[in-house]
Scaffold this motif. Structure first.
Motif, PDB file in Angstrom:
ATOM      1  N   PHE A  40       0.798  -1.222   0.000  1.00 24.46           N
ATOM      2  CA  PHE A  40       0.000   0.000   0.000  1.00 24.46           C
ATOM      3  C   PHE A  40       0.832   1.274   0.000  1.00 24.46           C
ATOM      4  O   PHE A  40       0.305   2.339  -0.337  1.00 24.46           O
ATOM      5  N   GLY A  41       2.086   1.216   0.388  1.00 26.32           N
ATOM      6  CA  GLY A  41       2.930   2.396   0.350  1.00 26.32           C
ATOM      7  C   GLY A  41       2.325   3.560   1.123  1.00 26.32           C
ATOM      8  O   GLY A  41       2.021   3.444   2.314  1.00 26.32           O
ATOM      9  N   PRO A  42       2.122   4.713   0.459  1.00 26.17           N
ATOM     10  CA  PRO A  42       1.578   5.889   1.149  1.00 26.17           C
ATOM     11  C   PRO A  42       0.179   5.662   1.713  1.00 26.17           C
ATOM     12  O   PRO A  42      -0.204   6.292   2.692  1.00 26.17           O
ATOM     13  N   GLU A  43      -0.553   4.743   1.130  1.00 26.59           N
ATOM     14  CA  GLU A  43      -1.896   4.439   1.632  1.00 26.59           C
ATOM     15  C   GLU A  43      -1.824   3.786   3.013  1.00 26.59           C
ATOM     16  O   GLU A  43      -2.715   3.975   3.846  1.00 26.59           O
ATOM     17  N   TYR A  44      -0.765   3.037   3.271  1.00 27.11           N
ATOM     18  CA  TYR A  44      -0.547   2.439   4.592  1.00 27.11           C
ATOM     19  C   TYR A  44      -0.379   3.545   5.633  1.00 27.11           C
ATOM     20  O   TYR A  44      -1.000   3.507   6.706  1.00 27.11           O
TER      21      TYR A  44
END
Length: 235
Positions: A40-44
């Motif tokens: 998820f990258g930035p969504e995490y």
């Protein structure tokens, strides 16, 4: 074997099983967290922030998204569909010069429509559509959120009276374009999209008030948009 000894053995076996289960669960926790963070990258990070720093709660939410939408079969667009969507996006960007809010509203509608055509939940289920997009396009889905929020401001104001200025609307369009290109381009131009996005962010930071946004190509020989901020209305 006496009954007491049998009971003692059963208790020992149960204790071993419980201990093994607890150990396995603890071992899976960090592994799952790293897996979700990578996916998820930035969504995490946004999910953790939304849960006030509670990483476990955020990971449960993200894991539920993957469970609901991870197996979603994304459909391909027909060439005619793709050309139509690209023409509408270009028109929305050009419209931004005179009508920033109307352009952002059109971008919001267009993203919902394209996502639906690709097989994501219908735009009428916005929250579920965004959740599904976050599973497959985690690095760009926040651009959709930004144009959606801006498009649904009443009278250009939030509930607390804050307004979305032209610069904020423009940044939302820039971020949303990356998701649009991911959806329409079916992943063929993801790297060029990210390059353009980074260039846009750098220019936004460097421009002084009243500066110009000059035309440039998007890596495919197109000029995605260009306008003079002084001529944009709605600031």
């Amino acid at each position: 074997m006496s009954t007491g000894l049998i009971i003692a053995l059963i208790v020992i076996v149960l204790a071993v099983l419980v201990g093994a289960a607890v150990f396995a669960r603890r071992a899976r926790g960090p592994q799952r967290g790293r897996s979700l963070q990578h996916r998820f990258g930035p969504e995490y990070d946004r999910a953790v922030a939304r849960h006030d720093g509670d990483a476990q709660a955020a990971e449960r939410e993200l894991a539920q998204r993957v469970e609901r939408h991870g197996s979603l079969r994304v459909r391909s667009l027909e060439p005619a569909q793709r050309e139509q969507y690209e023409a509408r996006w270009t028109a929305a960007q050009e419209r931004f010069v005179d009508s920033p809010r109307e352009a952002v509203a059109e971008a919001d509608r267009l993203l919902a429509e394209v996502a639906g055509a690709k097989g994501f939940p219908d735009g009428g289920q916005y929250e579920e559509q965004v959740a599904a997009l976050s599973v497959h396009h985690a690095h760009h889905v926040d651009g959709y959120r930004r144009v959606h929020r801006a498009a649904h401001l009443r009278g250009g104001e939030t509930q607390d009276g804050a307004t979305a200025g032209t610069e904020e609307l423009r940044e939302a369009m820039v971020e949303a374009r990356a998701l649009f290109e991911d959806l329409v381009g079916e992943g063929r131009h993801r790297e060029s999209s990210r390059t353009v996005e980074r260039a846009d962010r750098a220019e936004i930071q460097q421009e002084s008030e009243g500066g110009n946004l000059h035309a440039r190509t998007d890596g495919r020989g197109h000029q995605p948009w260009a306008f003079n901020r002084r001529h944009a209305k709605g600031s």
